[in-house]
Design an enzyme around this catalytic site. Sequence first.
Site, short mmCIF file in Angstrom:
data_model
loop_
_atom_site.label_atom_id
_atom_site.label_comp_id
_atom_site.label_asym_id
_atom_site.label_seq_id
_atom_site.Cartn_x
_atom_site.Cartn_y
_atom_site.Cartn_z
N TRP A 64 0.93 -1.16 0.06
CA TRP A 64 -0.06 0.02 -0.05
C TRP A 64 0.96 1.10 -0.11
CZ3 TRP A 64 -4.14 -1.51 -1.97
CH2 TRP A 64 -4.84 -2.65 -1.71
N ASP A 96 -2.46 5.93 6.77
CA ASP A 96 -3.60 5.01 6.32
C ASP A 96 -3.92 4.14 7.45
OD1 ASP A 96 -5.21 3.08 5.23
OD2 ASP A 96 -3.61 2.80 3.35
N LYS A 101 -12.80 -3.14 5.60
CA LYS A 101 -12.00 -4.08 6.21
C LYS A 101 -12.52 -4.08 7.70
CE LYS A 101 -9.00 -3.81 2.83
NZ LYS A 101 -7.94 -2.97 2.57
C1 LIG Z 1 -7.43 -2.38 1.31
C2 LIG Z 1 -6.45 -1.33 1.62
C3 LIG Z 1 -6.27 -0.18 0.98
C4 LIG Z 1 -6.95 -0.13 -0.47
O1 LIG Z 1 -8.38 -0.06 -0.17
P1 LIG Z 1 -9.31 0.34 -1.42
O2 LIG Z 1 -10.77 0.74 -0.49
O3 LIG Z 1 -9.46 -1.18 -2.17
O4 LIG Z 1 -8.84 1.30 -2.32
C5 LIG Z 1 -5.31 0.84 1.23
N1 LIG Z 1 -4.74 0.64 2.41
C6 LIG Z 1 -4.66 -0.47 3.20
C7 LIG Z 1 -4.10 -0.40 4.51
C8 LIG Z 1 -5.80 -1.15 2.88
O5 LIG Z 1 -5.90 -2.47 3.84
#
Ligand SMILES: *Cc1c(COP(=O)(O)O)cnc(C)c1O
Length: 362
Positions: free
Chosen positions: A103, A173, A197
């Site tokens: 990521w 993030d 998530k």
């Molecule tokens: C899943 C995830 C993403 C990407 O998320 P999307 O909603 O599919 O764009 C980015 N960062 C982390 C830490 C993730 O687990």
Amino acid sequence: MKGNRIYNFSAGPAMLPEEVLEQVAAEMLDKDGSGMSVMEMSHRSKVYQNIIDTAEADLRKLIGIPDNYKVLFLQGGATLAFSMIPMNFATNGKVDIINTGVWTKKVIKDTKLYADVNIVASSEEDGFRYIPSLKGLKFRPDADYVYICDNNTIYGSKYKEYPDTGDIPLVCDMSSCFLSEPIDVKKFGLIYAGAQKNVGPAGVTIVIIREDLLARAPRVPLPAYLDYRIHAENGSMYNTPPTFAIYVCGLVFKWLLKTGGLEARAKINEEKAKILYDYLDQSKLFKPYVDKGSRSLMNVTFRTPTDEMDAEFLEGAKKYRFTNLKGHRSTGGLRASIYNAMPIDGVKALVAYMKEFEEAHK
Ligand SMILES: *Cc1c(COP(=O)(O)O)cnc(C)c1O
């Protein structure tokens, strides 16, 4: 677990609390006497305004978000934030990033479109098995912000403390650990998380931004949707927000408040993860992927000695109806995602199967 439901170890979209799903079902045809589903409701209606306002108020209460932070409910996933953040906030064109996996590599790529990127630290050479040491990290004094990914969903690593960036805003993030533990918001300039998530359905990204960041001049001319200020000025209602996803997130916030808040949740999550890691640490067959000091409580990554045996393990998991235990396509191996809504019994059942599998391969 009720009825025909199964233990779903997906990294996302992932399990939701049963209570929340039941409430959604009960309100599907008629939300609060409106005679319609939340899906069918105008986002400008009173009933909906109340849904989004309550969701925000509950989230503020749950985390303890200070008044000088805005809360936004946006679309585009975490992935749109990768580029929106530098477009909006890389005013000097300098961004410092700690590289901890897939990521952050994507973030580095998107940020380079708008700014000079300085990789302050990286664990890439060691297969992202740990979070790099934070001791003695040097940030550029004129960096616009420092960027980190708190919980690395794919490799299964997590920060146990955050870098001290002084006056430079820290941008984080938190997609795969948001609301899994208490969050000290004032340490951050911006926190964001895709909901699918640990929080709710796919389709909404929650962004918490300090007001002084919002006041910055954007790096490039911005179309309306990509301008965080426009969303903040319009209470996430500049255009149609992801109405249903926000509603379900709101129910999850209430569930978390009712079950003791984030401190209680963190205790349960620690207990769940400990069951798995304790087993992995003494197993002669399964090996955990991440170094001890950097392990995620949400995504537990491990493997057997061979790819063939990993495949056999996945095949055998079907008889217990465990799903989504396969590692990410970029890493292989195995991964059990055990977010807030995974009951402790699910983790115990998984470990019982792992023991059985190990016994059969002695
Ligand atoms: C899943 C995830 C993403 C990407 O998320 P999307 O909603 O599919 O764009 C980015 N960062 C982390 C830490 C993730 O687990």
